[in-house]
Motif scaffolding. Structure first.
Motif, mmCIF file in Angstrom:
data_model
loop_
_atom_site.group_PDB
_atom_site.id
_atom_site.type_symbol
_atom_site.label_atom_id
_atom_site.label_comp_id
_atom_site.label_asym_id
_atom_site.label_seq_id
_atom_site.Cartn_x
_atom_site.Cartn_y
_atom_site.Cartn_z
ATOM 1 N N UNK A 60 0.861 -1.040 0.241
ATOM 2 C CA UNK A 60 -0.237 -0.019 -0.017
ATOM 3 C C UNK A 60 1.173 1.311 -0.465
ATOM 4 N N UNK A 61 0.754 2.280 -1.498
ATOM 5 C CA UNK A 61 2.053 3.056 -1.111
ATOM 6 C C UNK A 61 1.398 4.318 -0.421
ATOM 7 N N UNK A 62 1.536 5.254 0.205
ATOM 8 C CA UNK A 62 1.327 6.102 1.321
ATOM 9 C C UNK A 62 1.613 7.181 -0.294
ATOM 10 N N UNK A 63 0.106 8.141 0.147
ATOM 11 C CA UNK A 63 -0.029 9.370 -0.421
ATOM 12 C C UNK A 63 -0.849 10.119 0.510
ATOM 13 N N UNK A 64 -0.663 10.594 1.510
ATOM 14 C CA UNK A 64 -0.315 12.097 2.074
ATOM 15 C C UNK A 64 1.185 13.652 2.562
ATOM 16 N N UNK A 65 1.586 12.410 1.982
ATOM 17 C CA UNK A 65 2.981 13.121 1.830
ATOM 18 C C UNK A 65 3.175 13.221 3.758
ATOM 19 N N UNK A 66 3.120 11.456 4.605
ATOM 20 C CA UNK A 66 3.759 12.329 5.608
ATOM 21 C C UNK A 66 4.917 11.363 5.266
ATOM 22 N N UNK A 67 5.529 10.802 6.549
ATOM 23 C CA UNK A 67 6.877 10.116 5.878
ATOM 24 C C UNK A 67 7.227 9.261 7.644
ATOM 25 N N UNK A 68 7.551 8.031 8.069
ATOM 26 C CA UNK A 68 8.287 8.156 9.635
ATOM 27 C C UNK A 68 9.689 8.704 10.124
ATOM 28 N N UNK A 69 10.204 8.470 11.111
ATOM 29 C CA UNK A 69 11.286 8.929 11.268
ATOM 30 C C UNK A 69 12.080 8.408 11.174
ATOM 31 N N UNK A 70 12.472 6.750 11.139
ATOM 32 C CA UNK A 70 13.697 6.137 10.526
ATOM 33 C C UNK A 70 13.916 6.416 9.028
ATOM 34 N N UNK A 71 12.837 7.009 8.446
ATOM 35 C CA UNK A 71 13.157 6.927 6.965
ATOM 36 C C UNK A 71 13.751 8.429 6.519
ATOM 37 N N UNK A 72 13.891 9.503 7.557
ATOM 38 C CA UNK A 72 14.495 11.078 7.909
ATOM 39 C C UNK A 72 15.687 10.195 8.443
ATOM 40 N N UNK A 73 15.978 9.883 9.618
ATOM 41 C CA UNK A 73 17.374 9.517 9.942
ATOM 42 C C UNK A 73 18.078 9.279 8.649
ATOM 43 N N UNK A 74 17.344 8.213 7.732
ATOM 44 C CA UNK A 74 18.525 7.472 7.530
ATOM 45 C C UNK A 74 18.797 8.270 6.203
ATOM 46 N N UNK A 75 17.960 8.675 5.476
ATOM 47 C CA UNK A 75 17.905 9.444 4.474
ATOM 48 C C UNK A 75 19.043 11.182 4.992
ATOM 49 N N UNK A 76 19.144 10.995 5.774
ATOM 50 C CA UNK A 76 19.797 12.443 5.573
ATOM 51 C C UNK A 76 21.216 11.877 6.418
ATOM 52 N N UNK A 77 21.161 11.395 7.299
ATOM 53 C CA UNK A 77 22.503 10.909 7.280
ATOM 54 C C UNK A 77 23.818 10.366 5.928
ATOM 55 N N UNK A 78 22.200 9.547 5.207
ATOM 56 C CA UNK A 78 23.308 9.175 3.940
ATOM 57 C C UNK A 78 22.470 9.888 2.691
ATOM 58 N N UNK A 79 22.764 11.733 3.876
ATOM 59 C CA UNK A 79 22.637 12.515 2.213
ATOM 60 C C UNK A 79 21.622 12.422 0.948
ATOM 61 N N UNK A 80 20.395 12.314 1.189
ATOM 62 C CA UNK A 80 19.606 12.362 0.487
ATOM 63 C C UNK A 80 18.468 13.334 0.549
ATOM 64 N N UNK A 81 18.349 13.611 -0.155
ATOM 65 C CA UNK A 81 16.956 14.344 0.100
ATOM 66 C C UNK A 81 15.047 13.771 0.857
ATOM 67 N N UNK A 82 14.804 14.787 1.314
ATOM 68 C CA UNK A 82 13.819 13.778 1.811
ATOM 69 C C UNK A 82 12.102 14.194 0.834
ATOM 70 N N UNK A 83 12.471 14.521 0.236
ATOM 71 C CA UNK A 83 11.331 14.822 -1.078
ATOM 72 C C UNK A 83 11.584 12.940 -2.120
ATOM 73 N N UNK A 84 12.724 13.061 -2.000
ATOM 74 C CA UNK A 84 12.879 11.552 -2.901
ATOM 75 C C UNK A 84 11.986 10.719 -1.746
ATOM 76 N N UNK A 85 12.070 10.603 -0.796
ATOM 77 C CA UNK A 85 11.142 9.236 0.048
ATOM 78 C C UNK A 85 9.966 9.311 -0.847
#
Length: 283
Positions: A60-85
């Motif tokens: 089930x894909x999400x379409x509400x613009x929300x993310x979880x903290x685990x994904x935000x943390x990993x994308x940030x530490x791995x230097x990826x843009x949050x909008x690409x989640x």
């Protein structure tokens, strides 16, 4: 006194939002600490022989613009843009709760291929997985990378099922074994290791945690289909037999498959979900 109380209260609030960090696992650049040789040839990818049953699932894909903290943390530490989640969750027929996952829009693993790979993990072991984060390969010249971060697994590139199992095995060894100190630190595991004359591959030589994780890949298939590895698929299986048998004996209940096997609990809390700007900053 008042200042210390304020700080303590703030720490409790942060922990409640972010989640208590139970278990962080080192990347594979650690110093080699085990001196046993590998079997010959070293078994670095056993995917073609695993043949683990896959359980039905719904993505089930999400379409509400929300993310979880685990994904935000990993994308940030791995230097990826949050909008690409790309957020999604997967519901498997053998568990009442879905698993929340995310991927980078350019990752090699799709939503479906990620869900399919995790469907091969027996539910007794999968229940100790928190989240899955899927990223592109770091460098076209390098192979896939993977690691376990507080019981979420991070997969880069076309990570093999072999290494996906190994990543989750670290959480199994922490919680499923109910030892409180990591199954790989128990005397009975160390005794089994010392009885053998080899390890599976070079990753095992990093430390006992990595060794246990890689050996679990062998143990799952051997538990479900005894005799899987001898005499051709791992010609020197006899050199690692004690470690594999020890995992089968102690943790085999987590490898059971079939219609009667369902998750009895999900002991690890999901990471908080909000719009990206509403989640705590990544330190």
């Amino acid at each position: 006194m008042i200042a210390s109380q304020v700080l303590a209260t703030f720490a409790m609030l942060v922990a409640s939002v972010i989640g208590t960090p139970f278990h962080q696992i080192a990347r594979d650049d650690a110093v080699t600490t085990l001196d046993k040789p590998t079997v010959q040839p070293p078994a670095v990818n056993l995917d073609e022989y695993l043949q683990l049953p896959s359980f039905p699932y719904e993505v089930t894909p999400w379409d509400n613009g929300k993310i979880n903290y685990a994904c935000k943390k990993i994308f940030t530490t791995e230097d990826y843009k949050l909008e690409d989640i790309e957020m999604f969750h997967v519901t498997y027929d053998d568990c009442y709760m879905p698993w929340v996952m995310c991927r980078h829009k350019d990752a090699q693993h799709t939503m479906n291929s990620t869900a399919h790979a995790i469907a091969s993990i027996p539910v007794g072991m999968r229940q100790y997985l928190r989240h899955v984060v899927v990223l592109p390969k770091d460098d076209p010249e390098l192979g896939p990378d993977f690691y376990n971060d507080f019981d979420s697994i991070i997969l880069k590139g076309n990570t093999s099922l072999h290494n996906i199992i190994a990543a989750i095995a670290k959480s199994l060894g922490t919680y499923g074994a109910q030892q409180g100190n990591g199954y790989w630190n128990t005397q009975s595991w160390l005794d089994a290791y010392h009885k053998d004359t080899a390890v599976l591959n070079p990753t095992c030589q990093i430390n006992e945690e990595e060794n246990f994780a890689q050996m679990t890949v062998v143990a799952i298939a051997d538990y479900q289909r005894p005799g899987t590895w001898e005499p051709y698929r791992i010609p020197e299986f006899h050199k690692i037999r004690n470690q594999v048998q020890h995992i089968r004996q102690d943790l085999g209940k987590h490898f059971e498959v079939g219609t009667g096997n369902r998750c009895t609990r999900r002991p690890l809390e999901d990471s908080p979900v909000e719009l990206p700007g509403e989640l705590p900053p990544v330190e």
